[in-house]
Each structure stands twice: as structure tokens, then as C-alpha cells.
Motif scaffolding. Structure first.
Motif, PDB file in Angstrom:
ATOM      1  N   GLU A 284      52.558 -65.750 -25.458  1.00  0.00           N
ATOM      2  CA  GLU A 284      51.859 -64.511 -24.964  1.00  0.00           C
ATOM      3  C   GLU A 284      52.012 -63.444 -25.647  1.00  0.00           C
ATOM      4  O   GLU A 284      51.007 -62.519 -25.854  1.00  0.00           O
ATOM      5  CB  GLU A 284      52.347 -64.453 -23.582  1.00  0.00           C
ATOM      6  CG  GLU A 284      51.943 -65.422 -22.629  1.00  0.00           C
ATOM      7  CD  GLU A 284      50.621 -65.624 -22.343  1.00  0.00           C
ATOM      8  OE1 GLU A 284      49.668 -64.705 -22.518  1.00  0.00           O
ATOM      9  OE2 GLU A 284      50.050 -66.564 -21.832  1.00  0.00           O
ATOM     10  N   ALA A 285      53.188 -63.115 -26.269  1.00  0.00           N
ATOM     11  CA  ALA A 285      53.368 -61.919 -27.336  1.00  0.00           C
ATOM     12  C   ALA A 285      52.425 -62.048 -28.449  1.00  0.00           C
ATOM     13  O   ALA A 285      51.723 -61.029 -28.776  1.00  0.00           O
ATOM     14  CB  ALA A 285      54.627 -61.932 -27.729  1.00  0.00           C
ATOM     15  N   MET A 286      52.382 -63.439 -29.311  1.00  0.00           N
ATOM     16  CA  MET A 286      51.548 -63.613 -30.462  1.00  0.00           C
ATOM     17  C   MET A 286      49.929 -63.373 -29.929  1.00  0.00           C
ATOM     18  O   MET A 286      49.342 -62.578 -30.528  1.00  0.00           O
ATOM     19  CB  MET A 286      51.759 -64.836 -30.843  1.00  0.00           C
ATOM     20  CG  MET A 286      52.975 -65.035 -31.419  1.00  0.00           C
ATOM     21  SD  MET A 286      52.993 -64.169 -32.829  1.00  0.00           S
ATOM     22  CE  MET A 286      54.618 -64.712 -33.385  1.00  0.00           C
ATOM     23  N   ARG A 287      49.561 -63.686 -28.850  1.00  0.00           N
ATOM     24  CA  ARG A 287      48.121 -63.589 -28.284  1.00  0.00           C
ATOM     25  C   ARG A 287      47.851 -62.222 -28.114  1.00  0.00           C
ATOM     26  O   ARG A 287      46.679 -61.862 -28.497  1.00  0.00           O
ATOM     27  CB  ARG A 287      48.028 -64.591 -26.967  1.00  0.00           C
ATOM     28  CG  ARG A 287      46.640 -64.668 -26.619  1.00  0.00           C
ATOM     29  CD  ARG A 287      46.492 -65.402 -25.156  1.00  0.00           C
ATOM     30  NE  ARG A 287      46.866 -64.832 -24.263  1.00  0.00           N
ATOM     31  CZ  ARG A 287      46.445 -63.930 -23.443  1.00  0.00           C
ATOM     32  NH1 ARG A 287      45.521 -63.344 -23.523  1.00  0.00           N
ATOM     33  NH2 ARG A 287      46.998 -63.466 -22.484  1.00  0.00           N
ATOM     34  N   ARG A 288      48.797 -61.389 -27.326  1.00  0.00           N
ATOM     35  CA  ARG A 288      48.328 -59.904 -27.285  1.00  0.00           C
ATOM     36  C   ARG A 288      48.514 -59.160 -28.368  1.00  0.00           C
ATOM     37  O   ARG A 288      47.867 -58.391 -28.678  1.00  0.00           O
ATOM     38  CB  ARG A 288      49.714 -59.531 -26.038  1.00  0.00           C
ATOM     39  CG  ARG A 288      49.085 -58.231 -25.510  1.00  0.00           C
ATOM     40  CD  ARG A 288      49.669 -58.001 -24.161  1.00  0.00           C
ATOM     41  NE  ARG A 288      49.552 -56.633 -23.996  1.00  0.00           N
ATOM     42  CZ  ARG A 288      50.473 -55.870 -23.319  1.00  0.00           C
ATOM     43  NH1 ARG A 288      51.432 -56.246 -22.953  1.00  0.00           N
ATOM     44  NH2 ARG A 288      50.393 -54.478 -23.316  1.00  0.00           N
ATOM     45  N   TRP A 289      49.471 -59.489 -29.226  1.00  0.00           N
ATOM     46  CA  TRP A 289      49.477 -58.753 -30.534  1.00  0.00           C
ATOM     47  C   TRP A 289      48.262 -58.880 -31.431  1.00  0.00           C
ATOM     48  O   TRP A 289      47.944 -58.154 -31.885  1.00  0.00           O
ATOM     49  CB  TRP A 289      50.706 -59.139 -31.468  1.00  0.00           C
ATOM     50  CG  TRP A 289      50.970 -58.304 -32.491  1.00  0.00           C
ATOM     51  CD1 TRP A 289      51.975 -57.313 -32.514  1.00  0.00           C
ATOM     52  CD2 TRP A 289      50.414 -58.168 -33.793  1.00  0.00           C
ATOM     53  NE1 TRP A 289      51.920 -56.572 -33.898  1.00  0.00           N
ATOM     54  CE2 TRP A 289      51.011 -57.331 -34.413  1.00  0.00           C
ATOM     55  CE3 TRP A 289      49.423 -59.236 -34.359  1.00  0.00           C
ATOM     56  CZ2 TRP A 289      50.634 -56.803 -35.794  1.00  0.00           C
ATOM     57  CZ3 TRP A 289      49.020 -58.783 -35.578  1.00  0.00           C
ATOM     58  CH2 TRP A 289      49.635 -57.699 -36.408  1.00  0.00           C
ATOM     59  N   ASP A 290      47.803 -60.296 -31.327  1.00  0.00           N
ATOM     60  CA  ASP A 290      46.703 -60.554 -32.043  1.00  0.00           C
ATOM     61  C   ASP A 290      45.521 -59.696 -31.404  1.00  0.00           C
ATOM     62  O   ASP A 290      44.717 -59.104 -32.272  1.00  0.00           O
ATOM     63  CB  ASP A 290      46.388 -62.069 -32.060  1.00  0.00           C
ATOM     64  CG  ASP A 290      45.192 -62.475 -32.569  1.00  0.00           C
ATOM     65  OD1 ASP A 290      44.736 -61.859 -33.823  1.00  0.00           O
ATOM     66  OD2 ASP A 290      44.900 -63.599 -32.406  1.00  0.00           O
ATOM     67  N   ARG A 291      45.324 -59.589 -30.282  1.00  0.00           N
ATOM     68  CA  ARG A 291      44.297 -58.798 -29.615  1.00  0.00           C
ATOM     69  C   ARG A 291      44.436 -57.569 -29.839  1.00  0.00           C
ATOM     70  O   ARG A 291      43.440 -56.866 -30.031  1.00  0.00           O
ATOM     71  CB  ARG A 291      44.335 -59.077 -27.795  1.00  0.00           C
ATOM     72  CG  ARG A 291      43.178 -58.660 -27.186  1.00  0.00           C
ATOM     73  CD  ARG A 291      43.211 -59.430 -25.885  1.00  0.00           C
ATOM     74  NE  ARG A 291      44.213 -58.550 -24.975  1.00  0.00           N
ATOM     75  CZ  ARG A 291      45.031 -59.099 -24.366  1.00  0.00           C
ATOM     76  NH1 ARG A 291      44.726 -60.503 -23.879  1.00  0.00           N
ATOM     77  NH2 ARG A 291      46.008 -58.601 -23.621  1.00  0.00           N
ATOM     78  N   ASN A 292      45.661 -56.832 -29.781  1.00  0.00           N
ATOM     79  CA  ASN A 292      45.830 -55.631 -30.119  1.00  0.00           C
ATOM     80  C   ASN A 292      45.564 -54.958 -31.557  1.00  0.00           C
ATOM     81  O   ASN A 292      45.234 -53.841 -31.563  1.00  0.00           O
ATOM     82  CB  ASN A 292      47.224 -55.082 -29.809  1.00  0.00           C
ATOM     83  CG  ASN A 292      47.617 -55.094 -28.161  1.00  0.00           C
ATOM     84  OD1 ASN A 292      46.541 -55.237 -27.540  1.00  0.00           O
ATOM     85  ND2 ASN A 292      48.772 -55.196 -27.882  1.00  0.00           N
ATOM     86  N   PHE A 293      45.991 -55.849 -32.602  1.00  0.00           N
ATOM     87  CA  PHE A 293      45.962 -55.405 -33.951  1.00  0.00           C
ATOM     88  C   PHE A 293      45.032 -56.175 -34.761  1.00  0.00           C
ATOM     89  O   PHE A 293      44.831 -55.597 -35.981  1.00  0.00           O
ATOM     90  CB  PHE A 293      47.391 -55.689 -34.401  1.00  0.00           C
ATOM     91  CG  PHE A 293      48.376 -54.612 -33.833  1.00  0.00           C
ATOM     92  CD1 PHE A 293      48.465 -53.202 -34.348  1.00  0.00           C
ATOM     93  CD2 PHE A 293      48.759 -55.025 -32.700  1.00  0.00           C
ATOM     94  CE1 PHE A 293      49.247 -52.458 -33.674  1.00  0.00           C
ATOM     95  CE2 PHE A 293      49.803 -54.069 -32.107  1.00  0.00           C
ATOM     96  CZ  PHE A 293      50.132 -52.664 -32.670  1.00  0.00           C
ATOM     97  N   MET A 294      44.245 -57.243 -34.471  1.00  0.00           N
ATOM     98  CA  MET A 294      43.634 -58.036 -35.430  1.00  0.00           C
ATOM     99  C   MET A 294      42.294 -57.843 -35.254  1.00  0.00           C
ATOM    100  O   MET A 294      41.640 -57.225 -34.022  1.00  0.00           O
ATOM    101  CB  MET A 294      43.846 -59.397 -35.395  1.00  0.00           C
ATOM    102  CG  MET A 294      45.156 -59.883 -35.918  1.00  0.00           C
ATOM    103  SD  MET A 294      45.546 -59.538 -37.499  1.00  0.00           S
ATOM    104  CE  MET A 294      44.821 -60.651 -38.398  1.00  0.00           C
TER     105      MET A 294
END
Length: 89
Positions: free
Chosen positions: A79-89
Motif C-alpha cells: 500500500e505504501a508503494m502504491r501510494r508513493w507511486d501515485r504521489n510521485f510518479m
């Protein structure tokens, strides 16, 4: 989704040189196991996430097989990877 400080810190800041133990669900023991497998920082684990196309099942299976993490821990990390991806990529 995890609402821990660790999660919030991770998903709201650039990756830079975060350690694997900065990943939600990954503590010292699992971080050491990742490190022994060649994953020195969170960015490398994120690379695995991207290589798997963000596939939830594959990424959680990878973490479980690599570290021995349980389903809650792999979920928190995913979930952290998914959200980080959404926030920064």
C-alpha cells in the motif's frame, strides 16, 4: 490502508536514499533479509514493484518469499508503494 506515522512519512516524501527499514511493514529483521538479498535501499524495492507492474499479488509474494513477512506486513508495504507511486510518479 495503514495509517501509521511510518506510512505517512514514507508516502509523503521523495524516496531519495530511504533505507529498506523505512518501508512500512519492514523492520530490522526483514530489512536485514532484504539487505542480504542485495536490496540496500527502498528505491531498489520500489524497482521490484515497478518491474511487476504494481501487481499486488506478485509484489506481496515477492516480499513474503524474500523476507518471511506476514500478510499484514506485505500489505502495508504494498500500500505504501502504491501510494508513493501515485504521489510521485
Amino acid at each position: 490502508m495503514s495509517n501509521t506515522y511510518k506510512h505517512d512519512d514514507f508516502v509523503n516524501e521523495p524516496m531519495r536514499s530511504k533505507r529498506v527499514t523505512d518501508l512500512p511493514g519492514i523492520g530490522e529483521t526483514y530489512g536485514d533479509r532484504l539487505h542480504r538479498r542485495g536490496y540496500r535501499n527502498a528505491r531498489q524495492v520500489f524497482g521490484e514493484y515497478l518491474a511487476m507492474g504494481g501487481n499486488k499479488r506478485e509484489f506481496r509474494e515477492f516480499l513474503s518469499e524474500t523476507t518471511g513477512a506476514n500478510s499484514r506486513q506485505t500489505r502495508d508495504c504494498y500500500e505504501a508503494m502504491r501510494r508513493w507511486d501515485r504521489n510521485f510518479m
